[in-house]
Design a protein around this motif. Structure first.
Motif, PDB file in Angstrom:
ATOM      1  N   GLU A  71       0.837  -1.204   0.000  1.00 33.39           N
ATOM      2  CA  GLU A  71       0.000   0.000   0.000  1.00 33.39           C
ATOM      3  C   GLU A  71       0.866   1.246   0.000  1.00 33.39           C
ATOM      4  N   ARG A  72       2.087   1.136   0.506  1.00 34.85           N
ATOM      5  CA  ARG A  72       2.943   2.315   0.624  1.00 34.85           C
ATOM      6  C   ARG A  72       3.650   2.662  -0.675  1.00 34.85           C
ATOM      7  N   TRP A  78      10.819   0.749  -3.897  1.00 41.78           N
ATOM      8  CA  TRP A  78      11.458   0.421  -2.617  1.00 41.78           C
ATOM      9  C   TRP A  78      12.879  -0.060  -2.829  1.00 41.78           C
TER      10      TRP A  78
ATOM     11  N   GLU B  31      -0.128  12.269   7.568  1.00 38.24           N
ATOM     12  CA  GLU B  31      -0.652  11.445   6.480  1.00 38.24           C
ATOM     13  C   GLU B  31      -0.415  12.098   5.119  1.00 38.24           C
ATOM     14  N   ARG B  34       3.031  11.625   3.965  1.00 42.54           N
ATOM     15  CA  ARG B  34       3.259  10.229   3.587  1.00 42.54           C
ATOM     16  C   ARG B  34       2.756   9.979   2.174  1.00 42.54           C
ATOM     17  N   GLU B  35       1.578  10.530   1.881  1.00 45.45           N
ATOM     18  CA  GLU B  35       1.021  10.336   0.535  1.00 45.45           C
ATOM     19  C   GLU B  35       1.867  11.030  -0.511  1.00 45.45           C
ATOM     20  N   ALA B  38       5.081   9.163  -1.109  1.00 47.46           N
ATOM     21  CA  ALA B  38       4.914   7.957  -1.922  1.00 47.46           C
ATOM     22  C   ALA B  38       4.962   8.323  -3.407  1.00 47.46           C
TER      23      ALA B  38
END
Lengths: 193, 202
Positions: A71-72, A78, B31, B34-35, B38
């Motif tokens: 999900e990350r 990665w 949050e 974090r988004e 990503a």
């Protein structure tokens, strides 16, 4: 080369690696090892240091595969982020930083097996996107990502306020993201069957 | 320090170690960052694909896989057992042989590319991973056994082999038990039929 796992997604391979399936780690290496090595070599300019960085990164994949969360983000992101971090840490530690931009750096002769067509395509796509960026943004991205400089070092080196460097980095990545978001832009493994 | 504007630098690994740590602490609370991280991580990683290099030396792949194999402390490699010609009464003594781990058999067909390992969970459940084992011939199957120290072999699962196989071993595997693999008639057997093809070292 035995490619029994070629049909699995990267994320499935990481899950298998988490269960100690070594062939999964091998398959991940076969997919991303060359890119990882190319990246580490670009940052470090030394084959031994580059090999070490790649090895440490893949062993970290092996050790921490159970903690990877799809999900990350993508597994390929990665893995290559692990490689990049190791390479940057090493280049800073070894005081080896260089400021050649991507196209100034002499391209090493590509020996051995021909480059995968998929990798070749990705490379062209990303290089094209980089050329579309304003010079200042491209320079900030290249010096940071390939050169291993911190944002503060860049500010000093380029004689710019820190805030300017931050916005160039953010702007550059955002614009790249838009450009690479065009249809057909995949940077993860797509099964060929 | 406003950490929100550090995301791009963090994605590029362009923060000093203390800045990176501070950002990571912020990340655990934010949050939105974090988004955003990503997304930017993915874009930054695209820069990795813009590099070109010769293929890495073959030793790198071997080195990584060797180190990985050596590192897994909860993984017990299965070794091929070799015949030690002792004229043992095979049928009657089979269980005893296996239990004390006497070298038992030479595999009839050499399968040099087989790798096998047993992964143990802390609570005693175990999975057997085998790659490169050719599929059992028609009418036959492979059977895994768990042999507690000083005890008799207990059936732990049947599998056909071929390619890569993962077998969840039935029951728990106590400490100091041996895991072994034999080839049996389809449907399996209640005691192992020699030769033992692979077993964990005792």
């Amino acid at each position: 080369m035995n490619r029994q796992l070629a049909h699995l997604s990267d994320e499935a391979l990481v899950a298998l690696a988490a269960r100690s399936e070594q062939s999964a780690l091998a398959e991940l290496y076969d997919r991303y090892g060359r890119t990882a090595y190319g990246l580490a070599l670009r940052v470090l300019r030394d084959q031994t240091l580059a090999e070490d960085a790649v090895q440490e990164a893949f062993l970290t994949v092996w050790r921490t595969a159970s903690r990877f969360m799809p999900e990350r983000g993508k597994a390929s992101t990665w893995i290559l982020t692990l490689v990049h971090r190791r390479a940057v840490d090493a280049v800073r530690r070894e005081q080896r930083r260089r400021a050649d931009s991507l196209d100034q750096a002499a391209e090493p002769a590509v020996e051995g097996a021909e480059e995968d067509a998929f990798l070749h395509l990705q490379r062209e796509r990303v290089q094209a996107a980089l050329r579309h960026l304003p010079d200042a943004q491209r320079e900030a991205l290249e010096l940071a990502y390939y050169g291993g400089f911190t944002q503060s070092e860049l500010a000093e080196r380029l004689g710019q306020p820190l805030g300017t460097i931050k916005s160039r980095m953010f702007g550059g990545l955002s614009r790249m993201r838009e450009l690479l978001g065009e249809p057909g832009t995949e940077t993860s493994w797509t099964p060929t069957t | 320090m406003d950490a929100h504007d550090l995301t791009a630098a963090y994605a590029l690994d362009a923060l000093a170690p203390d800045e990176a740590e501070a950002y990571e602490r912020h990340l655990s609370q934010c949050e939105e960052c974090r988004e955003q991280l990503a997304e930017l991580n993915e874009t930054a990683t695209a820069l990795a694909f813009a590099t070109v290099a010769p293929a890495p030396p073959a030793r790198l792949r071997a080195s990584i896989l060797d180190a990985a194999a050596a590192e897994r402390t909860n993984v017990v490699p299965l070794l091929r057992r070799r015949w030690v010609a002792r004229g043992l009464a095979v049928a009657a003594a089979a269980a005893a042989c296996i239990a004390v781990g006497l070298a038992v058999s030479l595999s009839q067909s050499s399968q040099p590319t087989v790798t096998a390992s047993v992964v143990l969970d802390p609570n005693g459940t175990a999975t057997l991973h085998i790659s490169g084992l050719s599929a059992a011939p028609s009418g036959k199957t492979y059977e895994a056994w768990v042999i507690p120290k000083g005890g008799s072999p207990r059936p732990a699962g049947l599998f056909p082999g071929g390619g890569s196989t993962t077998v969840r071993l039935r029951g728990t595997v106590p400490r100091n038990a041996v895991v072994a693999v034999t080839r049996e008639r389809a449907g399996g057997a209640s005691t192992p039929t020699p030769p033992v093809l692979f077993s964990t070292p005792t």
